[in-house]
Design an enzyme around this catalytic site. Sequence first.
Site, PDB file in Angstrom:
ATOM      1  N   ASP A 116       0.869  -1.154   0.000  1.00 18.99           N
ATOM      2  CA  ASP A 116       0.000   0.000   0.000  1.00 18.99           C
ATOM      3  C   ASP A 116       0.917   1.217   0.000  1.00 18.99           C
ATOM      4  O   ASP A 116       2.083   1.115   0.372  1.00 18.99           O
ATOM      5  CB  ASP A 116      -0.841  -0.071   1.281  1.00 18.99           C
ATOM      6  CG  ASP A 116      -1.697   1.146   1.438  1.00 18.99           C
ATOM      7  OD1 ASP A 116      -2.270   1.573   0.437  1.00 18.99           O
ATOM      8  OD2 ASP A 116      -1.794   1.656   2.563  1.00 18.99           O
ATOM      9  N   ASP A 175      -6.571  -2.359   3.108  1.00 15.17           N
ATOM     10  CA  ASP A 175      -5.551  -3.338   2.722  1.00 15.17           C
ATOM     11  C   ASP A 175      -5.866  -4.723   3.251  1.00 15.17           C
ATOM     12  O   ASP A 175      -5.144  -5.667   2.977  1.00 15.17           O
ATOM     13  CB  ASP A 175      -4.181  -2.908   3.262  1.00 15.17           C
ATOM     14  CG  ASP A 175      -3.845  -1.496   2.845  1.00 15.17           C
ATOM     15  OD1 ASP A 175      -4.061  -1.181   1.674  1.00 15.17           O
ATOM     16  OD2 ASP A 175      -3.389  -0.720   3.691  1.00 15.17           O
TER      17      ASP A 175
END
Lengths: 1253, 420
Positions: A428, A890
């Site tokens: 991420d 995520d």
Amino acid sequence: MTGWREASGSRQGGDSASAGTPLAVDRNPSMSTIRLGRVQPQAPGHRTVFCNDREANYLAKYKGNAVSTTKYNVATFLPKGLYEQFRRVANLYFLTISCLSFTPVSPVSPITNVIPLSLVLFVSLVKEAFEDWKRLQNDMTINNSSVEILQEQRWESLPWKKLQVGDVVRVRQDGFFPADLLLLASTNPDGVCYTETANLDGETNLKIRKALEKTWDYVTPEKASEFKGEIHCEQPNNSLYTFTGNLILQKQTLPLGPNHILLRGCSLRNTEYIVGTVIFTGHETKVMMNAMNVPSKRSTLERKLDKVIATLFGVLLSMCLIGAIGSAVFVSNKYHYLELWINGDSQQFNPNNRFVVFVLSIFTLITLYSPIIPISLYVSIEMIKFIQSTKFINNDLRMYHSETNTPALARTSNLNEELGQVEYIFSDKTGTLTRNLMEFFKCSISGETYGTGVTEIEIGAAKRNGVDVKEVQKPSHAVREKGFNFDDARLMHGAWRNEPNPEMCKEFFRCLAICHTVLPEGEESPEKLRYQAASPDEAALVTAAKNFGFFFYRRTPTMIYVRESHVEKMGKVQDAAYEILNILEFNSTRKRQSVVCRYGDGRLVLYCKGADTVIYERLASGSEELKKISREQLEQYGEAGLRTLCLAYRDLSPEIYESWNEKFIQAKSSLRDRERKLDEVAELIEKDLTLIGCTAIEDKLQEGVPSCIETLSRAGIKIWVLTGDKLETAINIAYACKLINNDMKQFVISSETDEIRDVENRVSNFLASVLFIGIIQTIQSQVKLFFQGDQVEIAQFIRETVKNDLHKYHEEAQSIIHGSSGQKLSLLIDGKCLMYALDPSLRSTLLSLSLSCSSVVCCRVSPLQKAQVTRLVRKGANKITLSIGDGANDVGMIQAAHVGVGISGLEGMQAVMASDFAIAQFRFLTDLLLVHGRWSYLRLCKVVSYFFYKNLTFTLTQFWYTFHTGYSGQRFYDDWFQSLYNVIFTALPVIIVGLLDKDVSASLSKKYPQLYKEGIDNAYFNWKVVGTLACFSVYQSIIVYNFAVASSTTGLTSAGRMLGLWDISTAAFTCLVITVNLRLLMMCNTVTRWHSISVGGSILAWFIFIFIYAVVFVNKGTYYTIYVLMGTAYFYLMIVLVPIVALLCDFLYQGVQRWFYPRDYQIVQEIHRHEPEAIGAGLLAVGNQLTPEEERRYAFALLPRERSKHTGFAFDSPGYESFFATQQGVTTPQKPWDVIRRASMRQKTKSPRASQS
Amino acid sequence: MKLSLKLEDQQQNQNPILFKAKIPIAVFGLPFLSAFSATHHHAAAASDKLSLSLRTHFPTGPSLKLSYNTPTTTANSGAGKMDTSPKPKSKSKKPKYSRFTQQELPAWKPILTPGWVIASFVAVAILFIPAGLLCLSASERVVEIVDRYDDECLPDSYSNKGDSFIQSKDTNKTCVRTMKVPRKMTAPVFIYYQLDNFYQNHRRYVKSRSDKQLRDRSYADETRDCKPEDNLDGDENEPIIPCGLVAWSLFNDTYKLSKGNKVLDINKKDIAWKSDTEIKFGSDVYPKNFQKGELIGGGELDETKPLSEQEDLIVWMRTAALPNFRKLYGKIYSDLEANETITIVIQNNYNTYEFGGEKRVVLSTMSWLGGKNDFFGIAFLTIGGICLFMAINFILLYVCKPRPLGDPSYLSWNRNPNGL
């Protein structure tokens, strides 16, 4: 407003019933269902919640707010735990064997198998219980965090778990919402509150939630207790962005939408407190519904292990088959003394029924050879991994982050060795690579560069070049606040006046202070005021202006007030008001933003800031020198990983402005094509600009990220960045992290191309012409039904484009890879294109293209897509993947990857809760992977292969004996020898190796990241390794067995007595125990005290055991054997001869391997063989001793090379663009008038509210 | 002077500090910092903790800290501890350093260098070759005479019908064999019988015995594993002692040796292991019902002698590991001179003809290593030779094609720079 409300009622699927603000999150229910995939269909019916009325809700039996994430409870522990254990084939196998050993076919007594099995189960269950206990404690902490619940007109602080549906609660600033709440009232004006959804989707910008007007007053407990509403709403579901319901209040039905809902896990910001009523609790909250049952991950090594075990099982079966055939052939009446004639009780030795003999012999032999499958393997591995994770990973000082006081945390102990094989990292961006902290870092004003800071990237680059750069310690007087990390005495404290171009400086600062869409909030003093900005970049710029003495403190719909410190007036502070005439809003096409303002003295200026490319195109001719210098500076900034913006201004004459403004107003009010027309009009005035300078904002990378990424990529790990950000931002970061550089061939697949936009425009223009523009988004879904054709057209067009791009790039990539240029490739793709590229027909092309790229950046991707991409690589390419992220967005990808790593620390805990490992900083990945992962992998490979080796060797000796016993399945060893072989005589040393063995030290592991490649290639546990081991096993078992047997054919003492079966087997077993234990020592790279103790101890344990056993069990064949043996020379010769002969082959193999085919780690060992390991100094940097190889690298690195042409570009994430809108591909452009309206709203509502409170 | 009062959230902190004060003072003109704090354990048995400390307060250098905690707390805060860290965090989650957790245990890191390889081979060779010679010479000194007699003792009329010969009660089973002593055999000379293809290690056979019964008379009816030789005619009150197939198939050929006309006494004492005669076979257990069933297996036992004195049986009962085995029959305490002729009168009772077994009688002397056994000698010599050979090879290799230790050019990424 009422008009569309009616429309919403008739809408099918009718979610999202409200769009009270233009920031409304809108979505199309059907589409979201398709896109999200996992969204569960709503339960039929709806729920009715009686607010503030526990009795009424009692009938509905809503779930409580307590959550439980434990796997077991007291009652289910044993059955479920055992079931879990027996899901392992090996355990099931041993259960079967144990059952078999109770039958008469068994040559061994049941204890042989039952003892190890129960030991193994016991240890596993204890471990499970311990882990579940920890989970329980975690749950208890959450369930016991307190919340204020309205009771008897008072706010009572109660634990979360007491919360019930319908309760009215108060949540204070920065508090977390304990359940899904309906927002009733807020201390802010007009019932607005700000929430941070970082826990849900990872976004840190604030979302606005607004209460219904009817409920605004329920702020005080007295008032709130009067609240008696009834909520009809949908059943709990896991769709985060939808909510449908009605609030029935005083017989009025008010529609509710997602905008009124505060979700559990989010936190309250910028609001003193809010009052809400509980709709969904506990496991029914959206966030909990989203938390899938965490799939228990098994490591790849373990799955390979299963294959090997299956193979072993095959070997076992064939051994049994051979034995059984032999048995059937051997059985004959002639061996009458063996009682091989017809008898009633057993068919096993009935020569007249050879088939039965065959079948029963198979069972006999399976029981006999069962130790070929190492029973204690799993439990040993578990123990090793458990200690590895709890003692090593959790306690590693190198992974302890002192600023946040966070040590690393291994949340599962299953995946340690998986860390040593990771080939793809999916990262991420926000919060993981970056700190999500934009800081004004440098600037250049009319060719002069200011700012003394050194970025992380520069430090990294310098370090790679062998120069040690210490970050310049900021002088204590330097201003340090969020968003501002700049120090240059030439500009600060009004010193800019002495600069060569003070007028330009002034323009620069004014541009910063005026040209933006930021809202000030709070008290109007520089210390207390806070800026509400659409993007952190903007806030940083305005903060910078404040620090330079141009303090923007108030905004009205038409004016901007700036408090300017003018040095020429002797430090006098002067409030200046600028009339904002027009705001030309930023969008991704324009890549710039302009403001036309009128000074108090009537001067008309257009201030513009934007990407260097667009600004340069629009500069007035002349002053080429300045442009050139500025461009070079921009490139420098870009290279240092900074995000740059160019600032420019243009003085306007009233005539020009007036004529332009007419066109602008016309464009603004046009119904068709407004966006495009506005852009066109803007072009007319944004020209002939004068360059003021440029700003450089540091999107602060987390500490050590570039060097970490560099190290990881040298280790052969490919890093993909998956981010919800825009393409430009993502590229910026990728450059900053050195994921992409200009030497790379970049493939960009973007939906933001002109062609695609054209097609889209055609459709939306048509829509626009039909409908009032303001409500386009709210009823787009409905309209889409009518214009399906056009949607399909867009989709098909994009699909075609993506397909063509993919194929084109793929071919190109192939030719580059097969070519000799050695150019590296990178792929940049955005979420919309990714959606099409993930289509099954294109998936393989995408995969093969992306696998040939050394870095891939996916931007604008939804959490689901993140997970999809991860899964694509995981399943499609069959590579070990690792996902790292920090936010709830995520979670999907963390769970989809083989290994999920959560960044613990600032943001919410969602990612951490879903992860397998939690670390505080991205850079700790180096330690986690290169040190812990690699070691774990090496160790476990050793452990596993050793287990196979030792059990195979043991069983094979048994197998050879079968040939000499008429295939009867007579055991060679005593029962207890066999059952304790695995659990005592050979158990501990291998665990010690699994814990302590290391080929090279931690610092060397990081110094030579390439060593990690062996893990990626799985060089230590493949069929070749297993095959080699099997060969050694066969060899050694032959040696042990035959030497023991062949040397004992004559009398063996001077008294001439003969040895019996049990004497010989005891001798052979002694040799075997010594051999396998010594072989373990030969496998070790390091021998600590514990190695010697455990190996010596194991051998000693055997002797102690046999000394005792041989006198205690009088009725066994083994009685006194060892003492008999001790009286023979034979025994001593055996224990010298057999281990040496057996291990000679291994020794030769190792010697030859090391000599002729040295592995990398062996070379590294040799290079550093004379260096004592730095004890306790592991926390210091690796010494600067260069190997010749490194010197060569540095020499290369120092060669002059082409300068990066990349310049960073700041500006992203416009407005409160909702995550869902992004996901739908619907961009909701932030309209300039929104800012103004928000500003005006504040002004209006401020006073009455203040008086009330 | 710093005075702080902290009220902290109980949820998050294990030891919330109630009160903390740090007061700089001067002792003998030197700067010191005294601190006291009170903390409150909400979890751990509600013990309030008071701590006082005095520490040097020099601007640089390590500080010496004296601290006192209330006795209810842990004992690790001893006085006079050297404290080099300037300010230990009270609630730090920082892991404690230990060599184990930081994986820095001192270790010996052996590297298998060519030197080690060669040295090991040489060492093994040096150890093994003399050992091999020693073993061989020991084995060489042993004189062994082996005579197979199962075929020879079969009258011609019964050739190929050994089974009926041996089962017939009428045939004369006496058989006379002569053998020549090749070298001088010094007393004691050991007489063995050797059976080949006799599966004394067959699973069915091995388990068919009752050690309990053999040892203790009170376990006489412990005949569970002995089927079908467990009870006489299936009567549970008539257990066979010793029961089971092993005992039942007791070897019953007998040998009488004479040298010229002189009968050689065969001493059958002490042919079994002490542990067997003294413990495993009871001195109060007498044979009973043995060989009284329908089928007669092998030898019979003297019912007046306890099992512990029936050494033939004891020897037999120690089952052999292989289907070809020797068992000690007896000993002669007189030297046999070279070229002397030994006559053996064999009572050929034991039926090996049925299953194609072979019977041999063996006369052998013993060395320290036991009987004639070239195995160890050959094994040691072979391995020693191989090691020597390997050592020479490696030395040659080392000379011809040396590999410098720790040469970075061997690293895979240096060998193949594009393979990154």
